[in-house]
Design an enzyme around this catalytic site. Sequence first.
Site, mmCIF file in Angstrom:
data_model
loop_
_atom_site.group_PDB
_atom_site.id
_atom_site.type_symbol
_atom_site.label_atom_id
_atom_site.label_comp_id
_atom_site.label_asym_id
_atom_site.label_seq_id
_atom_site.Cartn_x
_atom_site.Cartn_y
_atom_site.Cartn_z
ATOM 1 N N LYS A 106 45.918 40.409 28.743
ATOM 2 C CA LYS A 106 46.051 39.162 29.498
ATOM 3 C C LYS A 106 44.724 38.403 29.589
ATOM 4 C CE LYS A 106 46.081 41.405 34.103
ATOM 5 N NZ LYS A 106 45.095 42.416 33.700
ATOM 6 N N ARG A 125 33.014 49.059 29.466
ATOM 7 C CA ARG A 125 33.054 48.914 30.920
ATOM 8 C C ARG A 125 33.139 50.277 31.591
ATOM 9 N NH1 ARG A 125 37.561 44.559 32.352
ATOM 10 N NH2 ARG A 125 38.055 46.150 33.877
ATOM 11 N N ARG A 182 47.794 41.067 42.849
ATOM 12 C CA ARG A 182 47.974 42.435 42.363
ATOM 13 C C ARG A 182 48.825 43.272 43.300
ATOM 14 N NH1 ARG A 182 43.281 42.881 38.612
ATOM 15 N NH2 ARG A 182 43.124 44.994 37.840
HETATM 16 P P1 AMP Z 1 40.360 43.917 36.086
HETATM 17 O O1 AMP Z 1 39.234 43.516 35.219
HETATM 18 O O2 AMP Z 1 41.309 42.768 36.381
HETATM 19 O O3 AMP Z 1 41.091 45.143 35.604
HETATM 20 O O4 AMP Z 1 39.724 44.279 37.522
HETATM 21 C C1 AMP Z 1 38.742 45.273 37.671
HETATM 22 C C2 AMP Z 1 38.760 45.816 39.077
HETATM 23 O O5 AMP Z 1 38.494 44.767 40.026
HETATM 24 C C3 AMP Z 1 40.081 46.412 39.541
HETATM 25 O O6 AMP Z 1 40.265 47.751 39.101
HETATM 26 C C4 AMP Z 1 39.944 46.300 41.059
HETATM 27 O O7 AMP Z 1 39.065 47.293 41.567
HETATM 28 C C5 AMP Z 1 39.261 44.945 41.224
HETATM 29 N N1 AMP Z 1 40.242 43.848 41.318
HETATM 30 C C6 AMP Z 1 40.459 42.868 40.410
HETATM 31 N N2 AMP Z 1 41.416 42.032 40.824
HETATM 32 C C7 AMP Z 1 41.834 42.489 42.025
HETATM 33 C C8 AMP Z 1 42.826 42.071 42.962
HETATM 34 N N3 AMP Z 1 43.600 41.002 42.742
HETATM 35 N N4 AMP Z 1 42.960 42.803 44.093
HETATM 36 C C9 AMP Z 1 42.200 43.878 44.349
HETATM 37 N N5 AMP Z 1 41.260 44.340 43.507
HETATM 38 C C10 AMP Z 1 41.072 43.654 42.355
#
Ligand code: AMP
Length: 219
Positions: free
Chosen positions: A21, A165, A95
């Site tokens: 995405k 990452r 989320r």
């Molecule tokens: P992502 O790159 O979108 O996978 O996000 C990395 C990390 O950021 C996630 O594993 C969460 O710890 C935090 N995170 C990102 N978006 C959210 C959200 N909408 N709500 C809560 N935590 C978030």
Amino acid sequence: MKKNKKEEMRLIFLGPPGSGKGTQAQLISKNFGIPHISTGDIFRNIIKTNKPKKLADIVNKYVKEGLLVPDDIVFECVKTALKNNKSFILDGYPRNLNQAELLDKYFGNNGINKVIYFKVTDKEIIKRLSSRRVCPKCGKVYNIYTLKPKKDNICDICGIKLIIREDDKVSTIKKRLKVYKKETLPLIDYYKKKNLLLEVKANDTVENIYNNIVSNIIK
Ligand code: AMP
């Protein structure tokens, strides 16, 4: 690829980590000039700059563990990022149901035009995430099999070495998937009921997925 859309587009990109995405959001954002708001990127940036320090300390604990950052913190960050933008792609937000409801209250009922759901199997996710590389400077995402940089392990834009990452380690990936299933999957029904959901099969080429999304959001 089709480009140039003048109408407002308020999109949510929903899917498990590693479903592609973010890649599609970057492409659509660039080609249509729509701001790409990734809560994951916002948090990584807060952690990287360590600013504001208090927030960085809190956020770091959750991100490192693959857990969700508390809803009130995320929503404040999203509101700041949205500013007065009429169009946007929300990538990684909402989320959970509470975050979706907060967003609906903020925009009213007709706030969101479309929710794109990226469907993919767990096996594929683990394969994809462990082969994902990112540029530590500009954040551009690569994949060592499917989306290679022009020069091995070097960012096409910044010319610097790509990194893995921290939360893309297999043990953290498994935890993030568990959190996704429990917290985020119920959103599929939530948006289906609102008639906003577009499901795309995420195990296709970047170009096919892109064309599928674009043909569905351009009327
Ligand atoms: P992502 O790159 O979108 O996978 O996000 C990395 C990390 O950021 C996630 O594993 C969460 O710890 C935090 N995170 C990102 N978006 C959210 C959200 N909408 N709500 C809560 N935590 C978030």
